[in-house]
Write a protein that holds these residues in place. Structure first.
Motif, PDB file in Angstrom:
ATOM      1  N   LEU A 125      55.769  36.992  -2.042  1.00 23.09           N
ATOM      2  CA  LEU A 125      56.601  37.809  -1.173  1.00 23.09           C
ATOM      3  C   LEU A 125      58.004  37.211  -1.161  1.00 23.09           C
ATOM      4  O   LEU A 125      58.217  36.101  -0.671  1.00 23.09           O
ATOM      5  CB  LEU A 125      56.033  37.864   0.240  1.00 23.09           C
ATOM      6  N   THR A 126      58.948  37.916  -1.767  1.00 23.28           N
ATOM      7  CA  THR A 126      60.347  37.502  -1.749  1.00 23.28           C
ATOM      8  C   THR A 126      61.082  38.315  -0.700  1.00 23.28           C
ATOM      9  O   THR A 126      60.747  39.476  -0.435  1.00 23.28           O
ATOM     10  CB  THR A 126      61.024  37.707  -3.116  1.00 23.28           C
ATOM     11  N   ALA A 127      62.094  37.714  -0.096  1.00 25.67           N
ATOM     12  CA  ALA A 127      62.848  38.378   0.961  1.00 25.67           C
ATOM     13  C   ALA A 127      64.332  38.128   0.763  1.00 25.67           C
ATOM     14  O   ALA A 127      64.744  37.041   0.336  1.00 25.67           O
ATOM     15  CB  ALA A 127      62.409  37.862   2.330  1.00 25.67           C
ATOM     16  N   ARG A 128      65.117  39.171   1.080  1.00 25.27           N
ATOM     17  CA  ARG A 128      66.576  39.025   1.123  1.00 25.27           C
ATOM     18  C   ARG A 128      67.083  39.649   2.416  1.00 25.27           C
ATOM     19  O   ARG A 128      66.561  40.667   2.860  1.00 25.27           O
ATOM     20  CB  ARG A 128      67.263  39.709  -0.060  1.00 25.27           C
ATOM     21  N   VAL A 129      68.120  39.053   2.985  1.00 29.15           N
ATOM     22  CA  VAL A 129      68.747  39.575   4.198  1.00 29.15           C
ATOM     23  C   VAL A 129      70.214  39.869   3.886  1.00 29.15           C
ATOM     24  O   VAL A 129      70.892  39.052   3.249  1.00 29.15           O
ATOM     25  CB  VAL A 129      68.629  38.574   5.361  1.00 29.15           C
ATOM     26  N   TRP A 130      70.690  41.036   4.359  1.00 25.89           N
ATOM     27  CA  TRP A 130      72.040  41.500   4.070  1.00 25.89           C
ATOM     28  C   TRP A 130      72.777  41.832   5.361  1.00 25.89           C
ATOM     29  O   TRP A 130      72.170  42.235   6.349  1.00 25.89           O
ATOM     30  CB  TRP A 130      71.999  42.762   3.209  1.00 25.89           C
ATOM     31  N   ASP A 131      74.081  41.681   5.321  1.00 29.08           N
ATOM     32  CA  ASP A 131      74.982  42.131   6.384  1.00 29.08           C
ATOM     33  C   ASP A 131      75.602  43.445   5.912  1.00 29.08           C
ATOM     34  O   ASP A 131      76.375  43.467   4.941  1.00 29.08           O
ATOM     35  CB  ASP A 131      76.054  41.062   6.610  1.00 29.08           C
ATOM     36  N   VAL A 132      75.284  44.549   6.610  1.00 29.83           N
ATOM     37  CA  VAL A 132      75.737  45.879   6.197  1.00 29.83           C
ATOM     38  C   VAL A 132      76.874  46.325   7.116  1.00 29.83           C
ATOM     39  O   VAL A 132      76.686  46.459   8.334  1.00 29.83           O
ATOM     40  CB  VAL A 132      74.587  46.897   6.251  1.00 29.83           C
ATOM     41  N   SER A 133      78.044  46.550   6.556  1.00 26.31           N
ATOM     42  CA  SER A 133      79.201  46.976   7.343  1.00 26.31           C
ATOM     43  C   SER A 133      79.129  48.470   7.620  1.00 26.31           C
ATOM     44  O   SER A 133      78.335  49.195   6.998  1.00 26.31           O
ATOM     45  CB  SER A 133      80.494  46.639   6.595  1.00 26.31           C
ATOM     46  N   PRO A 134      79.933  48.978   8.540  1.00 27.82           N
ATOM     47  CA  PRO A 134      79.886  50.406   8.860  1.00 27.82           C
ATOM     48  C   PRO A 134      80.129  51.331   7.672  1.00 27.82           C
ATOM     49  O   PRO A 134      79.660  52.470   7.667  1.00 27.82           O
ATOM     50  CB  PRO A 134      80.989  50.551   9.925  1.00 27.82           C
ATOM     51  N   ASP A 135      80.855  50.864   6.639  1.00 28.94           N
ATOM     52  CA  ASP A 135      81.094  51.717   5.471  1.00 28.94           C
ATOM     53  C   ASP A 135      79.960  51.661   4.453  1.00 28.94           C
ATOM     54  O   ASP A 135      80.032  52.280   3.390  1.00 28.94           O
ATOM     55  CB  ASP A 135      82.418  51.355   4.799  1.00 28.94           C
ATOM     56  N   ILE A 179      49.326  37.169   9.438  1.00 29.56           N
ATOM     57  CA  ILE A 179      50.772  37.291   9.604  1.00 29.56           C
ATOM     58  C   ILE A 179      51.443  36.216   8.758  1.00 29.56           C
ATOM     59  O   ILE A 179      51.067  35.047   8.806  1.00 29.56           O
ATOM     60  CB  ILE A 179      51.175  37.135  11.079  1.00 29.56           C
ATOM     61  N   VAL A 180      52.420  36.620   7.972  1.00 25.85           N
ATOM     62  CA  VAL A 180      53.134  35.691   7.102  1.00 25.85           C
ATOM     63  C   VAL A 180      54.572  35.555   7.593  1.00 25.85           C
ATOM     64  O   VAL A 180      55.205  36.530   8.010  1.00 25.85           O
ATOM     65  CB  VAL A 180      53.106  36.155   5.630  1.00 25.85           C
ATOM     66  N   GLN A 181      55.083  34.321   7.550  1.00 27.58           N
ATOM     67  CA  GLN A 181      56.480  34.038   7.833  1.00 27.58           C
ATOM     68  C   GLN A 181      57.131  33.499   6.559  1.00 27.58           C
ATOM     69  O   GLN A 181      56.715  32.454   6.048  1.00 27.58           O
ATOM     70  CB  GLN A 181      56.622  33.007   8.950  1.00 27.58           C
ATOM     71  N   VAL A 182      58.097  34.210   6.041  1.00 32.08           N
ATOM     72  CA  VAL A 182      58.805  33.792   4.831  1.00 32.08           C
ATOM     73  C   VAL A 182      60.072  33.062   5.254  1.00 32.08           C
ATOM     74  O   VAL A 182      61.003  33.682   5.779  1.00 32.08           O
ATOM     75  CB  VAL A 182      59.168  34.996   3.944  1.00 32.08           C
ATOM     76  N   PRO A 183      60.149  31.747   5.061  1.00 28.64           N
ATOM     77  CA  PRO A 183      61.362  31.029   5.464  1.00 28.64           C
ATOM     78  C   PRO A 183      62.518  31.372   4.532  1.00 28.64           C
ATOM     79  O   PRO A 183      62.366  31.406   3.312  1.00 28.64           O
ATOM     80  CB  PRO A 183      60.958  29.559   5.342  1.00 28.64           C
ATOM     81  N   HIS A 199      77.911  46.053  12.898  1.00 27.75           N
ATOM     82  CA  HIS A 199      77.252  45.853  11.597  1.00 27.75           C
ATOM     83  C   HIS A 199      75.743  45.973  11.782  1.00 27.75           C
ATOM     84  O   HIS A 199      75.207  45.811  12.882  1.00 27.75           O
ATOM     85  CB  HIS A 199      77.608  44.499  11.013  1.00 27.75           C
ATOM     86  N   ARG A 200      75.057  46.238  10.693  1.00 30.95           N
ATOM     87  CA  ARG A 200      73.605  46.339  10.709  1.00 30.95           C
ATOM     88  C   ARG A 200      72.996  45.251   9.822  1.00 30.95           C
ATOM     89  O   ARG A 200      73.659  44.690   8.951  1.00 30.95           O
ATOM     90  CB  ARG A 200      73.172  47.726  10.230  1.00 30.95           C
ATOM     91  N   VAL A 201      71.733  44.963  10.065  1.00 27.95           N
ATOM     92  CA  VAL A 201      71.015  43.923   9.331  1.00 27.95           C
ATOM     93  C   VAL A 201      69.970  44.597   8.441  1.00 27.95           C
ATOM     94  O   VAL A 201      69.203  45.451   8.909  1.00 27.95           O
ATOM     95  CB  VAL A 201      70.315  42.939  10.290  1.00 27.95           C
ATOM     96  N   ARG A 202      69.968  44.232   7.186  1.00 28.17           N
ATOM     97  CA  ARG A 202      69.041  44.829   6.215  1.00 28.17           C
ATOM     98  C   ARG A 202      68.068  43.777   5.700  1.00 28.17           C
ATOM     99  O   ARG A 202      68.457  42.633   5.437  1.00 28.17           O
ATOM    100  CB  ARG A 202      69.832  45.426   5.048  1.00 28.17           C
ATOM    101  N   LEU A 203      66.820  44.170   5.554  1.00 25.03           N
ATOM    102  CA  LEU A 203      65.770  43.304   5.020  1.00 25.03           C
ATOM    103  C   LEU A 203      65.155  43.957   3.791  1.00 25.03           C
ATOM    104  O   LEU A 203      64.794  45.140   3.821  1.00 25.03           O
ATOM    105  CB  LEU A 203      64.684  43.065   6.069  1.00 25.03           C
ATOM    106  N   ASP A 204      65.029  43.190   2.705  1.00 26.69           N
ATOM    107  CA  ASP A 204      64.318  43.621   1.497  1.00 26.69           C
ATOM    108  C   ASP A 204      63.094  42.744   1.291  1.00 26.69           C
ATOM    109  O   ASP A 204      63.184  41.509   1.427  1.00 26.69           O
ATOM    110  CB  ASP A 204      65.202  43.484   0.250  1.00 26.69           C
ATOM    111  N   PHE A 205      61.970  43.365   0.959  1.00 28.29           N
ATOM    112  CA  PHE A 205      60.769  42.661   0.525  1.00 28.29           C
ATOM    113  C   PHE A 205      60.387  43.143  -0.870  1.00 28.29           C
ATOM    114  O   PHE A 205      60.521  44.346  -1.179  1.00 28.29           O
ATOM    115  CB  PHE A 205      59.582  42.950   1.450  1.00 28.29           C
ATOM    116  N   ALA A 206      59.886  42.255  -1.715  1.00 34.47           N
ATOM    117  CA  ALA A 206      59.342  42.617  -3.023  1.00 34.47           C
ATOM    118  C   ALA A 206      58.458  41.471  -3.488  1.00 34.47           C
ATOM    119  O   ALA A 206      58.477  40.374  -2.915  1.00 34.47           O
ATOM    120  CB  ALA A 206      60.451  42.891  -4.031  1.00 34.47           C
ATOM    121  N   GLN A 207      57.700  41.723  -4.538  1.00 32.85           N
ATOM    122  CA  GLN A 207      56.951  40.620  -5.168  1.00 32.85           C
ATOM    123  C   GLN A 207      57.728  40.013  -6.328  1.00 32.85           C
ATOM    124  O   GLN A 207      57.494  38.867  -6.695  1.00 32.85           O
ATOM    125  CB  GLN A 207      55.575  41.104  -5.642  1.00 32.85           C
TER     126      GLN A 207
END
Length: 602
Positions: A507-517, A541-545, A557-565
């Motif tokens: 389980l890979t994870a990425r976090v993004w900062d999404v601006s209003p545009d 339950i898994v916690q991905v550090p 701004h909004r927060v985006r989460l991506d999950f993939a293998q």
């Protein structure tokens, strides 16, 4: 080997500092004809600076590497050196002396101690009780191991017929402390020590994620996921500028270390173990070697030193945006040493520095080096107990951070005062190949991403619209009602169920900062490897550090989460034939923030 002598008028006796180069580099890396050097990492941290302040400085090219001579305009024209049978000296066909052992504690660590003792013999005005070491990356990993060696023995360097030396200070820069975890992170939290009955190790958290518990040889957690782009790149660099050892038995005590064969086994991938948590023979050998012989975290000298009152002072410098050796490499050691002795003089500094993706702002490096210099001077005559801190500089895409932006606390976790929970409550079924066609995969890679002209060094922009799901899982929060400043190691969380029969999942994870545009900037990433041979349940339950960051999300701004293998080329993709599909639900992010409030958004 070069020795830079202290300037006249700086005293009758002098400390000695050993400056250790990075992987693929040579003795010239820390040499300079000025105090400023490169204006950043080497600013006021080079041979000229230390000599001007009364230090002898030892620099040498580690065994196994070629010496290609000075590479920067500020480096003095010292001879490159050559192997004894090398003609002409320094020629491209000349083989290096010895072979690369990747800082085996029986080999390169003792090389440094022996050369330091030879230097002290040649220059009797060196104070034998005032020795320091520092270095970056490859030299940073060694600096931690040298501190462990001093903790474990009365004398750091003790060779027949040579002066006995004591190491007082180590300043590792962007180092590793658990090489197995750094190159193949598993995402599992640190565990309790197997030694120390009645004295529990307080490291069962994401700030102490590791291959295993201290006092072991990296046993306790499963083999992780290889950082393919870095592992392959480092091997190529090593073979281009040196020669890896391929199984010599001498002089190391842990048996042969066939680096090329190990790489081939890692490239072959899962399964790494059989039911009952039994690693295959090659992976077991690699785990034991990289933990017990190449990593400071597992050295028994820390407890020996605590019991004997030997606590060398250590200031460890790590990078929030360093994808090779993230801050957990410093955090786990801070946590562990403070658990042994709350007054152990160990401190941590973190910023947007180190290996790629880091931007390495000169102003931040100059402030860090000033702090390191004060730390060195305070402890070089004898390290002593101290209530030390963790300090952090923010990551910015515009307007570099300065010394005034630094914050500090009594521990890395205490840098945050509150929590931001982003409760997506999403669900998805991730097959073993999910993420394979993600357009952000190459952009976000530390190595490949640097060749993509649309990205800047440390601020990678998403190649797809923030609201369009790709091959995997993507969720975007509501706009933040107030500014939130992430500082520390966050984690992505989900309830999971794995399909029956398979050995593993990723389980890979990425976090993004999404601006209003709609533009999205990469904030952090992480990976977790499930091993269903006895390490992980098939549901729970898994916690991905995540690697962490010091990053401000503006209001709106909004927060985006991506999950993939699959997150390739950063991580080696799992072998589909052995990999379970993951049914995820109840997805959320937990972010430690500087604000003194606990906030939940959706």
């Amino acid at each position: 080997m070069d020795v830079t002598r202290p300037l006249p008028g700086t005293g009758d006796t002098h400390p000695l500092i050993v400056l250790l180069h990075g992987f693929g580099n040579d003795k010239h890396e820390w040499e300079s004809t000025s105090d400023a050097a490169d204006g950043a990492d080497k600013y006021h941290w080079n041979t000229h600076w230390f000599a001007a302040h009364g230090y002898y400085v030892l620099t040498y090219t580690a065994r196994g590497f070629r010496d290609n001579g000075p590479q920067a305009s500020y480096q003095p024209a010292t001879p490159p050196g050559a192997a004894p049978t090398c003609l002409p000296p320094g020629g491209s066909a000349c083989p290096p002396t010895g072979t690369i052992r990747v800082k085996n504690k029986d080999v390169e660590i003792r090389d440094t101690q022996w050369l330091a003792a030879l230097t002290a013999l040649a220059y009797p005005d060196i104070s034998p009780d005032q020795v320091a070491v520092s270095g970056g990356s490859y030299g940073g990993g060694e600096s931690w191991l040298q501190a462990a060696a001093q903790a474990g023995s009365e004398y750091w360097s003790d060779w027949p017929g040579l002066p006995r030396l004591r190491l007082q200070v180590a300043v590792p820069k962007y180092p590793w402390t658990d090489l197995a975890y750094a190159l193949m992170p598993n995402g599992h939290p640190g565990g309790p020590s197997q030694a120390a009955a009645g004295e529990p190790y307080r490291g069962s958290d994401l700030y102490s994620s590791a291959q295993g518990a201290p006092d072991t040889v990296g046993v306790g957690n499963p083999i992780g996921v290889a950082k393919s782009s870095y592992v392959g790149g480092l091997y190529s660099l090593g073979t281009a500028n040196g020669v890896f050892d391929e199984g010599s038995l001498s002089p190391q005590s842990n048996g042969p270390e066939p680096f090329t064969a190990w790489l081939a086994r890692v490239d072959a991938g899962e399964p790494y173990s059989t039911p009952g948590r039994v690693d295959d023979s090659t992976m077991s050998q690699l785990r034991t070697a990289f933990s017990g012989w190449h990593s400071a975290y597992y050295q028994p000298g820390w407890r020996t030193g605590r019991d004997a009152g030997r606590t060398p002072a250590i200031l460890s410098v790590s990078g929030w945006t360093d994808d090779l050796f993230p801050p957990v490499e410093s955090f786990r050691m801070f946590t562990y040493l403070k658990s042994l002795d709350r007054n152990w003089p160990v401190a941590v500094v973190v910023g947007d520095i180190g290996h790629a993706r880091a931007q390495n702002p000169p102003g931040v490096w100059q402030a860090i080096n000033e702090q390191a210099w004060r730390f060195l001077q305070a402890n070089i005559a004898g390290s002593r107990p101290a209530s030390t801190t963790a300090s952090s500089y923010p990551t910015r895409c515009t307007g570099a951070a300065t010394a005034a932006d630094a914050i500090s606390a009594g521990s890395p976790a205490a840098l945050a005062k509150g929590t931001l929970v982003v409760d997506f409550k999403g669900s998805v079924l991730l097959p073993p190949t999910s993420g394979a066609t993600d357009p952000d995969a190459a952009v976000t890679d530390a190595v490949a991403g640097g060749t993509i002209t649309s990205t800047s060094a440390g601020c990678r922009t998403s190649a797809r619209l923030a609201t369009s799901p790709s091959d995997g899982y993507t969720a975007v929060s509501q706009p933040l009602p107030t500014e939130q400043t992430l500082v520390g190691i966050s984690h992505a969380e989900a309830r999971y169920a794995a399909t029956p029969g398979a050995f593993t999942a990723v389980l890979t994870a990425r976090v993004w900062d999404v601006s209003p545009d709609g533009a999205a900037l990469l904030v952090s990433r992480g990976v977790y490897r499930f091993d269903f041979t006895g390490y992980d349940a098939r549901s729970g339950i898994v916690q991905v550090p995540l690697y962490g960051n010091h990053w401000t999300f503006p209001a709106g701004h909004r927060v985006r989460l991506d999950f993939a293998q699959v997150d390739q080329p950063t991580y080696r993709p799992p072998n589909p034939a052995f990999t379970a599909a993951l049914d995820l639900s109840a997805t959320r992010l937990v972010l430690p923030v500087r604000q003194q409030a606990n906030t939940t958004i959706r």
